[in-house]
Design a protein around this motif. Sequence first.
Motif, PDB file in Angstrom:
ATOM      1  N   TRP A   1     -12.952   2.869  -5.018  1.00  0.00           N
ATOM      2  CA  TRP A   1     -11.603   2.472  -5.426  1.00  0.00           C
ATOM      3  C   TRP A   1     -11.615   2.144  -6.908  1.00  0.00           C
ATOM      4  CZ3 TRP A   1      -7.321   2.263  -2.113  1.00  0.00           C
ATOM      5  CH2 TRP A   1      -7.587   2.455  -0.759  1.00  0.00           C
TER       6      TRP A   1
ATOM      7  N   ALA B   1       0.868  -1.189   0.000  1.00  0.00           N
ATOM      8  CA  ALA B   1       0.000   0.000   0.000  1.00  0.00           C
ATOM      9  C   ALA B   1       0.893   1.223   0.000  1.00  0.00           C
ATOM     10  CB  ALA B   1      -0.912   0.004   1.221  1.00  0.00           C
ATOM     11  N   GLY B   2       0.407   2.278  -0.592  1.00  0.00           N
ATOM     12  CA  GLY B   2       1.193   3.508  -0.653  1.00  0.00           C
ATOM     13  C   GLY B   2       0.290   4.721  -0.665  1.00  0.00           C
ATOM     14  N   VAL B   3       0.908   5.883  -0.749  1.00  0.00           N
ATOM     15  CA  VAL B   3       0.167   7.144  -0.730  1.00  0.00           C
ATOM     16  C   VAL B   3       0.743   8.058  -1.809  1.00  0.00           C
ATOM     17  CG1 VAL B   3      -0.358   9.195   0.639  1.00  0.00           C
ATOM     18  CG2 VAL B   3      -0.349   6.952   1.731  1.00  0.00           C
TER      19      VAL B   3
ATOM     20  N   PHE C   1      -3.350  14.230  -4.485  1.00  0.00           N
ATOM     21  CA  PHE C   1      -2.198  13.855  -3.658  1.00  0.00           C
ATOM     22  C   PHE C   1      -2.727  13.444  -2.282  1.00  0.00           C
ATOM     23  CE2 PHE C   1      -1.539  17.008  -0.323  1.00  0.00           C
ATOM     24  CZ  PHE C   1      -2.408  18.020  -0.721  1.00  0.00           C
ATOM     25  N   GLY C   2      -2.065  12.495  -1.678  1.00  0.00           N
ATOM     26  CA  GLY C   2      -2.518  11.988  -0.375  1.00  0.00           C
ATOM     27  C   GLY C   2      -3.481  10.819  -0.497  1.00  0.00           C
ATOM     28  N   ALA C   3      -3.886  10.506  -1.724  1.00  0.00           N
ATOM     29  CA  ALA C   3      -4.827   9.386  -1.900  1.00  0.00           C
ATOM     30  C   ALA C   3      -4.111   8.056  -1.679  1.00  0.00           C
ATOM     31  CB  ALA C   3      -5.422   9.430  -3.301  1.00  0.00           C
ATOM     32  N   PRO C   4      -4.752   7.119  -1.006  1.00  0.00           N
ATOM     33  CA  PRO C   4      -4.151   5.795  -0.828  1.00  0.00           C
ATOM     34  C   PRO C   4      -4.187   4.973  -2.113  1.00  0.00           C
ATOM     35  CG  PRO C   4      -5.893   6.197   0.786  1.00  0.00           C
ATOM     36  CD  PRO C   4      -6.007   7.246  -0.266  1.00  0.00           C
TER      37      PRO C   4
ATOM     38  N   ARG D   1      -3.338   0.785  -3.388  1.00  0.00           N
ATOM     39  CA  ARG D   1      -3.002  -0.582  -2.957  1.00  0.00           C
ATOM     40  C   ARG D   1      -2.592  -1.408  -4.164  1.00  0.00           C
ATOM     41  NH1 ARG D   1      -5.187  -3.028   1.663  1.00  0.00           N
ATOM     42  NH2 ARG D   1      -6.025  -1.602   3.200  1.00  0.00           N
TER      43      ARG D   1
ATOM     44  N   LEU E   1      -5.429  -0.676  -6.810  1.00  0.00           N
ATOM     45  CA  LEU E   1      -6.683  -0.058  -6.396  1.00  0.00           C
ATOM     46  C   LEU E   1      -6.326   1.357  -5.975  1.00  0.00           C
ATOM     47  CD1 LEU E   1      -7.924  -3.051  -4.256  1.00  0.00           C
ATOM     48  CD2 LEU E   1      -9.117  -2.186  -6.267  1.00  0.00           C
TER      49      LEU E   1
ATOM     50  N   PHE F   1      -7.669   5.069  -4.600  1.00  0.00           N
ATOM     51  CA  PHE F   1      -8.812   5.659  -3.898  1.00  0.00           C
ATOM     52  C   PHE F   1      -9.235   6.963  -4.570  1.00  0.00           C
ATOM     53  CE2 PHE F   1     -10.574   8.436  -0.525  1.00  0.00           C
ATOM     54  CZ  PHE F   1     -11.685   7.675  -0.218  1.00  0.00           C
TER      55      PHE F   1
END
Lengths: 289, 381
Positions: free
Chosen positions: A138, A86-88, A180-183, A185, A123, A125
């Motif tokens: 998602w 998972a990342g951002v 920006f800041g959206a997760p 996966r 996926l 967000f």
Amino acid sequence: MNRRGFTLIEMIVVVALLSVILGAIYQSIGSTQRLTGTQVQRLHVQQGTRAAALYLSYALRELDASDGDLRSASATAVRIRSMRWAGVLCTDPQSIPGGVGFVVRNSLLFGVRPPSPTLDSILLFRDGDPTVRSDDRWLVGGLTTLGAGNCPDGAPGTVVNAGITAASGGPDSALVGVTFGAPLRGFQIEEIALWQDGGGDRWLARRSANRTGTWTAMEQLVGPLTTDGIRFAFFDSTGANATSVDEVASIGLVVRGRSPERAHLATGGLGYVRDSVITRVTLRNNQGF
Amino acid sequence: MPRDTNNNGRLRDERGLALLLTILGILVVGALMSGFFMAAMLENRAGQNSRRVEQAFAAAEYGMTETLATWNVGRWNALAVLASDTFSGASPEGSGSFSGTVQRLNNELFLVDVTGQSTAGQARQRIGSFVKLRSLMFDIQAVLTTRGPSKIGGNAAIDAADHLPGGWSGCPALGPTLGGIRIPDASDLDFVGGCTGASCITGNPKIDEDAGVTDDTFFDYEDADWNQLKQLATKLLSAGNYQNIGPRLGGGGDCNTAHHLNWGDPLHPDDPCGGFFPVIYVNGDLTVNSGQGQGLLLVNGDFAVQGNFEFFGIVVVRGSLKSTGTGNKFLGGVLAANVMLDDNSLIGTADLLYSKCAIQKAQQAGAAGSPLRSRAWLQLF
């Protein structure tokens, strides 16, 4: 008188006594060996069943069955979207030919392994209107390329180019509402099943598919298991049996292991040592309100 | 009974098997016991390890639930993007402990990262959750919503076009123009001076006569009512006259959010207090004279603005709103209502400008964190 030596009777008595004693010792050693062997087999089974239950709990509880993470399900096998990382995002998505491009902040990248463009789907967000929750969703897509880069604040990042499926609205759906800041996966399709090897032993095994749908060979995880070594049961949010995969809210698990070798059983005779673990996993990521 | 003696009369040195057999016996029994002990110990260890892992996982999940249930609105909603704050605690009955961080990802989203530990700390489990602020939803369909007699005059201007506050970031795209004044009975409006004929109003429509404006419009906000809003307040002030409202810095140059007159810094969004959006509750009549603020202002009484005061966000006035003097400006949305309301007057130079962005930020000021609707939970490693 200095008499040396033993009489025949003394020798017979000694030999007889020694035979009895050595026989007892032999039996004790034999019993110890059998008990130790049985205990080793029992430990193997117990540790195996526990490990299997732990692995399945890890693999299943992160699912969102209501949004398609449980692809198929039977009593002995499940096919799932298995989360790998998972990342951002640290930038807004930009339009690129065939998809969208953005940068993921490396300090907020978590997972069992790094992202892979050959293996991973994603996926992403989409917040939509940030003041409401009902339009959150998602987007599904696939990684196309990865590269090193930087976030706008200079922090190390990973440049990600990805396609977004038509079912998710295509790349344009990521250009509005994803910021920006959206997760983000990363996942692979994985199958976890009760599997029989060439020797007839059954195992908890898994295989995974890359982005083009090519499957790896089955990988033995834990075993051997009994012929009914894995049993999945699927329940909806009320606890009743689920009638479709997207209704599943929790999954019941029964893992039945057996020893790799026969051992002396407490009931007498030789046989496989068996043990089982029963648990239920609540899916943490099903859609809420 | 004859004794077997040598010539000296001492006992003869006879060799036997008793000692050897005893030692052998002890060895056999010892080996047997060691085998059982080893097996039992291994089994116990395996069981203990499983128990500790479960304990640590339960502590992590408890920590996550506890953190989300007691979301620190005042502290965490004021975090700058990428800034983080720590928390820690213990699960019930000494069953474990947890610690973690709350990190802001953007204006709406946070990452809560919790590590749980078993009782003696031998096992750790780390989980995370993506959290979104559950914004308070105010029924704002016009710049000014009222339900009592209102007087608009002087150089007042009500502009319902969406305005983007200067220098603000993280704002949504500009939205459509709203109504100017929303009121259940338009005959309660009295336009005087420079606003004769509603000439000072820009809106679509200028006057939105809506019988649906009720008490609920002012005091019921979907997820919260007036008393619950009061509970969310990060600044509780008594009735009074306040001057020079504005940003205050601490010794280290950081935003001193504890100062009762620090209501944020809407005019300098990049300064330390630019991201501070308090929920201000004034228990009684409020009079302000000069200054600036942002966020959510709740006045449990009348609100008199006497000049050179700017507020960006949402203002809810339980009594009457009165604006006099020059340089007053409200950017966002204003709701003023009370059954005792006999005069809402906007005279002097008062600007009421609609801003979707300012409203959104104010809604988030009192918002608690809540996991994303789906796929919020993640196993961290």
